[in-house]
Each structure stands twice: as C-alpha cells, then as structure tokens.
Design a protein around this motif. Structure first.
Motif, PDB file in Angstrom:
ATOM      1  N   SER A 166      -2.516   0.799  28.282  1.00 27.55           N
ATOM      2  CA  SER A 166      -1.767  -0.453  28.423  1.00 27.55           C
ATOM      3  C   SER A 166      -1.298  -0.968  27.065  1.00 27.55           C
ATOM      4  O   SER A 166      -1.955  -0.793  26.046  1.00 27.55           O
ATOM      5  N   THR A 167      -0.127  -1.605  27.075  1.00 28.33           N
ATOM      6  CA  THR A 167       0.466  -2.171  25.853  1.00 28.33           C
ATOM      7  C   THR A 167       0.829  -3.644  26.060  1.00 28.33           C
ATOM      8  O   THR A 167       1.779  -4.147  25.475  1.00 28.33           O
ATOM      9  N   GLY A 168       0.069  -4.325  26.894  1.00 26.80           N
ATOM     10  CA  GLY A 168       0.350  -5.724  27.205  1.00 26.80           C
ATOM     11  C   GLY A 168       0.324  -6.639  25.995  1.00 26.80           C
ATOM     12  O   GLY A 168       1.130  -7.568  25.903  1.00 26.80           O
ATOM     13  N   TYR A 169      -0.600  -6.408  25.073  1.00 26.79           N
ATOM     14  CA  TYR A 169      -0.668  -7.250  23.875  1.00 26.79           C
ATOM     15  C   TYR A 169       0.655  -7.157  23.116  1.00 26.79           C
ATOM     16  O   TYR A 169       1.243  -8.172  22.751  1.00 26.79           O
ATOM     17  N   HIS A 170       1.134  -5.953  22.898  1.00 26.45           N
ATOM     18  CA  HIS A 170       2.407  -5.765  22.213  1.00 26.45           C
ATOM     19  C   HIS A 170       3.547  -6.352  23.035  1.00 26.45           C
ATOM     20  O   HIS A 170       4.368  -7.114  22.529  1.00 26.45           O
ATOM     21  N   ASP A 171       3.593  -6.012  24.311  1.00 23.49           N
ATOM     22  CA  ASP A 171       4.710  -6.404  25.160  1.00 23.49           C
ATOM     23  C   ASP A 171       4.781  -7.912  25.383  1.00 23.49           C
ATOM     24  O   ASP A 171       5.874  -8.486  25.393  1.00 23.49           O
ATOM     25  N   LYS A 172       3.642  -8.559  25.566  1.00 21.15           N
ATOM     26  CA  LYS A 172       3.642  -9.982  25.919  1.00 21.15           C
ATOM     27  C   LYS A 172       3.393 -10.912  24.737  1.00 21.15           C
ATOM     28  O   LYS A 172       3.907 -12.018  24.697  1.00 21.15           O
ATOM     29  N   MET A 173       2.593 -10.492  23.783  1.00 15.81           N
ATOM     30  CA  MET A 173       2.254 -11.383  22.665  1.00 15.81           C
ATOM     31  C   MET A 173       3.148 -11.165  21.449  1.00 15.81           C
ATOM     32  O   MET A 173       3.557 -12.125  20.820  1.00 15.81           O
ATOM     33  N   LEU A 174       3.419  -9.935  21.129  1.00 18.75           N
ATOM     34  CA  LEU A 174       4.158  -9.680  19.900  1.00 18.75           C
ATOM     35  C   LEU A 174       5.667  -9.744  20.089  1.00 18.75           C
ATOM     36  O   LEU A 174       6.356 -10.404  19.337  1.00 18.75           O
ATOM     37  N   SER A 175       6.185  -9.073  21.077  1.00 20.49           N
ATOM     38  CA  SER A 175       7.635  -8.999  21.256  1.00 20.49           C
ATOM     39  C   SER A 175       8.319 -10.349  21.417  1.00 20.49           C
ATOM     40  O   SER A 175       9.270 -10.628  20.714  1.00 20.49           O
ATOM     41  N   PRO A 176       7.849 -11.219  22.318  1.00 14.53           N
ATOM     42  CA  PRO A 176       8.556 -12.499  22.483  1.00 14.53           C
ATOM     43  C   PRO A 176       8.516 -13.376  21.240  1.00 14.53           C
ATOM     44  O   PRO A 176       9.458 -14.105  20.973  1.00 14.53           O
ATOM     45  N   HIS A 177       7.446 -13.292  20.468  1.00 12.33           N
ATOM     46  CA  HIS A 177       7.311 -14.170  19.310  1.00 12.33           C
ATOM     47  C   HIS A 177       8.046 -13.661  18.084  1.00 12.33           C
ATOM     48  O   HIS A 177       8.397 -14.422  17.207  1.00 12.33           O
ATOM     49  N   PHE A 178       8.257 -12.353  18.008  1.00  8.39           N
ATOM     50  CA  PHE A 178       8.823 -11.805  16.785  1.00  8.39           C
ATOM     51  C   PHE A 178      10.096 -11.014  17.016  1.00  8.39           C
ATOM     52  O   PHE A 178      10.577 -10.346  16.126  1.00  8.39           O
ATOM     53  N   GLY A 179      10.617 -11.033  18.224  1.00  8.56           N
ATOM     54  CA  GLY A 179      11.912 -10.408  18.476  1.00  8.56           C
ATOM     55  C   GLY A 179      11.913  -8.911  18.480  1.00  8.56           C
ATOM     56  O   GLY A 179      12.951  -8.287  18.301  1.00  8.56           O
ATOM     57  N   SER A 180      10.775  -8.263  18.707  1.00  5.43           N
ATOM     58  CA  SER A 180      10.736  -6.802  18.730  1.00  5.43           C
ATOM     59  C   SER A 180      11.258  -6.287  20.053  1.00  5.43           C
ATOM     60  O   SER A 180      11.165  -6.918  21.061  1.00  5.43           O
TER      61      SER A 180
END
Length: 180
Positions: A166-180
């Motif tokens: 699972s990559t939920g941390y990246h998908d939900k926490m990092l991407s929306p906040h940093f535009g990845s």
C-alpha cells in the motif's frame, strides 16, 4: 543548532529563517541512481539557488535537554520540520517516479528515530536524514521533541498501511500537500 550552516546559507542567498522554504534535492550518479548523502548535503530554495553544506550528525545538533513529550498536536513551531521531511520524501519519490510503500516509510521514520546517525541501504534514508540534519542545524530542537516528531510520522505512515504494497501515506498525505 549550527551557526556556521546559517551563515553559509545566507552567503549563498538562501534564507535560513524559513526552513520550510528549503529543500534537499536528489543527486544522481551517471546511471540515474540516487546517490546517498554523506556529510555534505545539497540545499536549495524555491528559486533553485543551491549550495552544498557540511552538516553535523543529528546527535550533535540537539540543543535542549528537555524531556517533556510534546502535546497531542505538535506545536506550530515544528510544522517546518514535518514539512521539510515530507517534502523531501515527495521530491525523492517524484525523482524516482515511484511512491514508496507505507511499510517502507514507517521503517525509514522508525530507523531515523531510533538510529538518527545510522546508515541504511535505502538512499531515501540519507535524504530524510539530511533534511532532519538541515532543520536541526537551523532551529533549536531537543532530543525528546525530535523523537516525538519522528514517532508521529512513523505512526502516520503506519495508519495508512493496509497491505504490504500500500502507498496510502504517499497518495493521501504527501501528494495533496506538496503537489506530487
């Protein structure tokens, strides 16, 4: 805190009073693999001015002997630390064109908490460590605060882990906040 690092950044035209505006760019070898960081760490700002600075190990940068844990919600003065580590994770995953798994983020944050000056075979560890070293060079943080903040990141990644890949941390926490 390390006043020499603050001075080096100022000489290079970077603003040490705003660590959340700084970043640790990924460096590559001739084959496109991320080079692990050592004593010197690249530091850039949002206009891509960059300088390499020699940073001390984390254990030599703790400045306060405070043992009190942080309140349930981390004080706003630590937002820049969390931002710098998470933006470093985003930069790395974007450069590699692959999000890391929740389990791997959890492991890396735990390792950074338990063995802050240690080594790990995953290059992302050295970048997270470099970001932590940069922040601790610029701001006063106790060992207890540092460990608490890393524990929070570890638990956050753990909460998103639903299966081994699972990559939920990246998908939900990092991407929306940093535009990845």
């Amino acid at each position: 805190m390390d006043l020499n690092v603050r001075q080096e950044l100022k000489r290079a035209g970077l603003e040490p009073d705003w660590p959340e505006r700084l970043q640790v760019p990924i460096e590559f070898d001739a084959h496109g693999r991320a080079l692990p960081l050592g004593e010197e760490v690249p530091v850039a700002d949002d206009s891509w001015r960059m300088v390499h600075v020699k940073l001390k190990p984390i254990s030599r940068l703790w400045t306060v002997a405070e043992k009190t844990p942080l309140p349930l919600k981390a004080p706003p003065r630590h937002d820049a630390f969390l931002h710098l580590l998470q933006s470093t994770a985003v930069i790395y995953c974007t450069a590699m064109d692959k999000p890391e798994t929740d389990a791997e983020f959890e492991r890396l944050y735990l390792m950074l908490r338990l063995r802050p000056d240690g080594l790990d075979c995953h290059p992302l560890f050295s970048y997270l460590q470099g970001a932590a070293r940069l922040y601790l060079s610029l701001c006063s943080v106790s060992r207890a605060e540092y460990e608490d903040l890393l524990q929070r990141l570890c638990k956050l990644a753990q909460r998103f882990r639903s299966h081994p890949d699972s990559t939920g941390y990246h998908d939900k926490m990092l991407s929306p906040h940093f535009g990845s």
